[in-house]
Structures are given as C-alpha cells and as structure tokens.
Design a protein around this motif. Structure first.
Motif, PDB file in Angstrom:
ATOM      1  N   THR A  20       0.842  -1.200   0.000  1.00 40.19           N
ATOM      2  CA  THR A  20       0.000   0.000   0.000  1.00 40.19           C
ATOM      3  C   THR A  20       0.872   1.243   0.000  1.00 40.19           C
ATOM      4  O   THR A  20       1.775   1.386   0.830  1.00 40.19           O
ATOM      5  CB  THR A  20      -0.911   0.024   1.250  1.00 40.19           C
ATOM      6  N   VAL A  43      -5.049   6.888  -0.806  1.00 42.53           N
ATOM      7  CA  VAL A  43      -4.582   6.809   0.579  1.00 42.53           C
ATOM      8  C   VAL A  43      -3.600   7.952   0.830  1.00 42.53           C
ATOM      9  O   VAL A  43      -2.577   8.068   0.145  1.00 42.53           O
ATOM     10  CB  VAL A  43      -3.902   5.458   0.884  1.00 42.53           C
ATOM     11  N   THR A 187      -0.441  -5.690   8.684  1.00 42.07           N
ATOM     12  CA  THR A 187       0.230  -4.523   8.111  1.00 42.07           C
ATOM     13  C   THR A 187       1.571  -4.259   8.773  1.00 42.07           C
ATOM     14  O   THR A 187       1.677  -4.181   9.995  1.00 42.07           O
ATOM     15  CB  THR A 187      -0.659  -3.265   8.271  1.00 42.07           C
ATOM     16  N   MET A 206       3.527  -1.604   3.483  1.00 38.78           N
ATOM     17  CA  MET A 206       2.954  -0.259   3.458  1.00 38.78           C
ATOM     18  C   MET A 206       4.104   0.741   3.533  1.00 38.78           C
ATOM     19  O   MET A 206       4.931   0.676   4.443  1.00 38.78           O
ATOM     20  CB  MET A 206       1.981  -0.043   4.619  1.00 38.78           C
TER      21      MET A 206
END
Length: 221
Positions: A20, A43, A187, A206
C-alpha cells in the motif's frame, strides 16, 4: 501529465501490488492532493490532525486518511469520525483514548503500534518487549473499538545501508513472529521516500512516501 501524476506512476511501477502506497501530503496544498487523487491515489497520510480535518472536509469522501505523526491524545476526538488508520500509537493510554473516541462514533479504528527501531533518541515508539506487554495486557483485551492491525517503524535517518537493513529486518522478524500467533496482524508499515525499496525487500507492505511524489516539503499550508 502533471509532475505529481508522473511521480506517482513511477513509484507505483517500482512497488509490488501487495504494498500500500501512503501519499504523505503533510504541508501540501489541497490542489496537490486533488492532482494525486485525479491520478488514482486514494490513501493519504497527514501528521497534524487539524490539517487532516481541513483536507478531509474539502476533498472526496472515498479517500482513506492515515494519521502518521506523533499523536496527542487530546486531539484524537477531532478525527475519530473519519480516520482510517493511525500509524504511530506508542502507549496503552493512547489506545484507550482512541477506543473511547471511536466508541462515540460507533466505529472500530485501525491502529499500528509504533516500534522503536532507530538508533536515534528523537524517535518515538515502543520496544518489542513493551509491544508484547501492551497486546497481552488485560486492559488491551477490553478495548473493543480499536483494532491493532500491525506495526510501524521509522528507521534511522542515514545513508548506511547496513544499518537500515538491520533496523528493517529486526521489525520484520518481530512482525512475522507475532503474525504467526495472531492472524489479525496484517500490516507492516516501514519505508519512506529515501529507503522504501529496502524496506519492501525486508517485508514492508505499506510505505509512506511524500517528497518523491509531491516534491520538497512546504512549511506553510
């Protein structure tokens, strides 16, 4: 294509699909965020709650807002109705406050516990032992309106690749060990503009990238 759009595309071409990308938009004007949004980015990460609230009010509502800065407990209430993920949680007291404010809005707020992996005194965060103590505590088990979904770490600001490798790999190992015991952990947030590729090599899924997308940071919004 705008420069922001080009930068976004270039970065997305270098990161795996399972990673991400958090566009760190702190200090950037709303027009820059809109450009990134128009290029497909959804995001965004901010480090000041009031600035994030202003941008939330002005921009499309399908954006996922991440709070990435050090969190002051007395300001959680201002973002509790919309924040998607809080990165830098470094105490049980802060988790308790997030839980309290989330409950008022009938929400469950996702959080990352911040691990202290850097060799710098200025970085916030918990030791690995302290993280274990938090997530195994009775108080933590009673928090129904927060969900710890993983960990976040900030490496030392250095060009020493061996040191960065050591710091990233230590948190990645810790994350994997805890994930094997708790499937809710999904995550691992590590890596910024200068070191995100090394972080990804070490298991980060991420990354928080600002200047490589938006250019050098502004100091006035």
């Amino acid at each position: 294509m705008t420069e922001i759009k080009e930068n976004l595309q270039e970065i997305k071409n270098t990161i795996p699909e399972n990673v991400t990308l958090v566009a760190v938009s702190k200090t950037k004007p709303i027009t820059d965020l809109q450009e990134a949004y128009d290029a497909g980015q959804r995001v965004f990460g901010e480090n000041k709650i009031q600035e994030m609230v202003t941008k939330f009010d002005a921009l499309p509502k399908d954006i996922k807002w991440h709070m990435i800065g050090h969190l002051q407990r007395n300001k959680v209430k201002y973002m509790a109705h919309f924040v998607d993920l809080i990165h830098g949680v470094d105490s049980l007291k802060t988790l308790t406050e997030i839980n309290k404010q989330a409950k008022k809005h009938n929400r469950v707020i996702n959080c990352l516990l911040q691990a202290r992996i850097a060799k710098e005194d200025t970085k916030f965060g918990l030791s690995f032992l302290e993280i274990d103590e938090v997530i195994s505590s009775e108080e933590f088990s009673e928090l129904q309106n927060i969900k710890v979904v993983g960990f976040m770490g900030m490496a030392t600001f250095t060009d020493n690749q061996e040191q960065l490798q050591e710091e990233f790999s230590s948190l990645a190992t810790f994350f994997t060990e805890r994930q094997n015991k708790n499937s809710k952990l999904s995550t691992l947030s590590m890596g910024m503009s200068g070191d995100y590729q090394l972080a990804i090599e070490n298991g980060s899924n991420m990354v928080r990238i600002g200047s490589a997308i938006f250019g050098v940071r502004n100091y006035i919004v």
